[in-house]
Motif scaffolding. Structure first.
Motif, short mmCIF file in Angstrom:
data_model
loop_
_atom_site.label_atom_id
_atom_site.label_comp_id
_atom_site.label_asym_id
_atom_site.label_seq_id
_atom_site.Cartn_x
_atom_site.Cartn_y
_atom_site.Cartn_z
N GLU A 1 19.67 31.50 53.62
CA GLU A 1 18.41 31.00 53.17
C GLU A 1 17.43 32.16 53.51
O GLU A 1 16.43 32.15 52.70
CB GLU A 1 17.94 29.95 54.43
CG GLU A 1 16.91 29.04 54.11
CD GLU A 1 16.62 27.81 55.24
OE1 GLU A 1 15.54 27.65 55.55
OE2 GLU A 1 17.70 27.40 55.78
N LEU A 2 17.54 32.93 54.27
CA LEU A 2 16.35 33.96 54.52
C LEU A 2 16.45 35.00 53.31
O LEU A 2 15.51 35.26 52.86
CB LEU A 2 16.59 34.79 55.80
CG LEU A 2 16.44 34.16 57.16
CD1 LEU A 2 16.85 34.78 58.26
CD2 LEU A 2 14.93 33.95 57.35
N ALA A 3 17.62 35.39 52.87
CA ALA A 3 17.47 36.19 51.63
C ALA A 3 17.36 35.59 50.39
O ALA A 3 16.58 36.00 49.41
CB ALA A 3 19.08 36.51 51.37
N ALA A 4 17.62 34.31 50.11
CA ALA A 4 17.19 33.68 49.00
C ALA A 4 15.77 33.43 48.96
O ALA A 4 15.34 33.15 47.85
CB ALA A 4 18.14 32.23 49.22
N ALA A 5 15.04 33.37 49.79
CA ALA A 5 13.40 33.06 49.74
C ALA A 5 12.96 34.41 48.98
O ALA A 5 11.68 34.71 48.74
CB ALA A 5 12.89 33.01 51.12
N HIS A 6 13.80 35.61 49.21
CA HIS A 6 13.16 36.90 48.71
C HIS A 6 14.11 37.67 47.96
O HIS A 6 14.74 38.70 48.14
CB HIS A 6 12.58 37.74 49.99
CG HIS A 6 11.97 37.18 50.91
ND1 HIS A 6 10.63 36.84 50.61
CD2 HIS A 6 12.28 36.50 52.08
CE1 HIS A 6 10.09 36.05 51.78
NE2 HIS A 6 11.16 36.06 52.62
#
Length: 283
Positions: A240-245
Motif C-alpha cells: 500500500e505504501l509503495a502503490a501510493a508513489h
C-alpha cells in the motif's frame, strides 16, 4: 442498589478496564528496549566503529559511526542512517554491513531507552534522536551539516522504517530502503486490538504521511522489501505504501520471508538496492 445499576456498573467496568490498561501501559506494549552485552564491544572494534555522543530532551544518547571499509579520503560516498526493529539494537546492523558496498558508511541509531540511550521512546523523541544523531555526526566528522546532508540515506526495518522516514522528513533526505514497514500504528492496533480500541493509540507513527513528504522531493527514490509470510506486519501494508508513489517507490515481495528473518534471507538484494538508490539519486 437496584439490579440495573449494578449491571450498569459492571458493564462500565468491563468497558473501561481495557481502556485504562491500554492508556497506562501502551509504551510497554509497543517498545521492547534492550541493553548491550559485552560481545557488542568487540564487534564495534572489529568494524572500526566510533561512538557518537549527543544530548536530546531525553538526556544522553549514543549512536555508532561505522566508517567505509575503503581508504578513500573525504566524506563517504553515502552515509546510511540505520534504524533497527523494535526488539533489536543499533549494533545489530553490524551482522550485515560487511555484505554491502565497502564505500558506504553507517550511522547506527538507537532509540531513547535502548542500548546506551537515556529517556523514553515515543514518535516525538525518536524523531528528535534521529535528527540530533545526524547533526552530531556532522560535528564528529568536522563538516557542516549542509555538506553532510547530500550524502545521507536512510535504512530501517519494521519500527525502524518509521524512524527512518521521520528522520528523512527532518533532514530533507530523499533516498532510502525500507524493510517490512507498516502503514500507521493505528492500523497495526486495528490488527492486534480491533476497532474501536485501535483509536486509543497514543504513539501515532504515520508512514503514509512521512513517505509522502520524502517521495515528493526532486530525485526521490525509495525501495521497499516485505516478506510474503510476515506474521507481524502484513505485506499488504508495504504494498500500500509503495502503490501510493509508483514513480518513486519500488516494491519487492520476498517469497517465504517472515518478519524477523528478512535480513538474513535477502541481505545481498538489500545491498544492491542501496547501490541502485544511490546511483539513481546522483544522476
Amino acid at each position: 442498589m437496584p439490579l440495573w445499576k449494578r449491571l450498569l456498573r459492571l458493564v462500565a467496568l468491563l468497558i473501561l478496564t481495557p481502556v485504562f490498561f491500554l492508556l497506562g501501559c501502551q509504551s510497554r506494549l509497543i517498545y521492547f528496549p534492550n541493553s548491550y552485552r559485552a560481545e557488542y564491544e568487540s564487534q564495534l572494534r572489529s568494524a572500526k566503529g566510533e561512538r557518537v555522543r549527543f544530548t536530546t530532551s531525553q538526556g544522553a544518547q549514543t549512536a555508532f559511526y561505522i566508517p567505509p571499509r575503503t581508504t578513500a579520503g573525504g566524506l563517504p560516498q553515502t552515509v546510511w542512517l540505520c534504524f533497527a526493529g523494535n526488539g533489536s539494537l543499533a549494533l545489530d546492523w553490524l551482522a550485515w554491513t560487511d555484505d554491502w558496498d565497502p564505500n558506504f558508511a553507517y550511522l547506527l541509531v538507537d532509540y531513547p531507552s535502548y542500548g546506551e540511550c537515556a529517556g523514553k521512546p515515543s514518535p516525538g523523541t525518536i524523531r528528535e534522536s534521529g535528527k540530533a544523531a545526524a547533526e552530531a555526526l556532522a560535528a564528529h566528522l568536522h563538516t557542516p551539516m549542509t555538506e553532510l546532508q547530500p550524502h545521507l540515506a536512510v535504512l530501517g526495518h519494521s519500527l525502524g522504517s518509521a524512524a527512518a522516514l521521520m528522520t528523512a522528513e527532518e533532514l530533507d533526505v530523499h533516498r532510502g530502503v525500507l524493510l517490512s514497514p507498516f502503514t500507521t500504528m493505528t492500523d497495526m492496533g486495528r490488527i492486534v486490538l480491533g476497532w474501536p480500541l485501535c483509536h486509543l493509540n497514543l504513539h501515532r507513527f504515520d508512514n503514509h504521511k512521512t513517505l509522502r513528504h520524502a517521495a515528493a522531493r526532486p530525485g526521490a527514490r525509495f525501495v521497499i522489501f516485505h516478506g510474503a509470510e510476515d506474521e507481524v506486519i502484513p505485506m499488504r501494508m508495504g504494498q500500500e505504501l509503495a502503490a501510493a508513489h509508483p514513480q518513486t517507490v519500488t516494491f519487492h515481495p520476498v517469497s517465504g520471508g517472515h518478519h524477523n528473518d528478512l535480513l538474513n534471507l535477502i541481505s545481498p538484494q538489500i545491498g544492491r538496492a542501496m547501490e541502485e538508490v544511490t546511483r539513481e539519486v546522483k544522476k
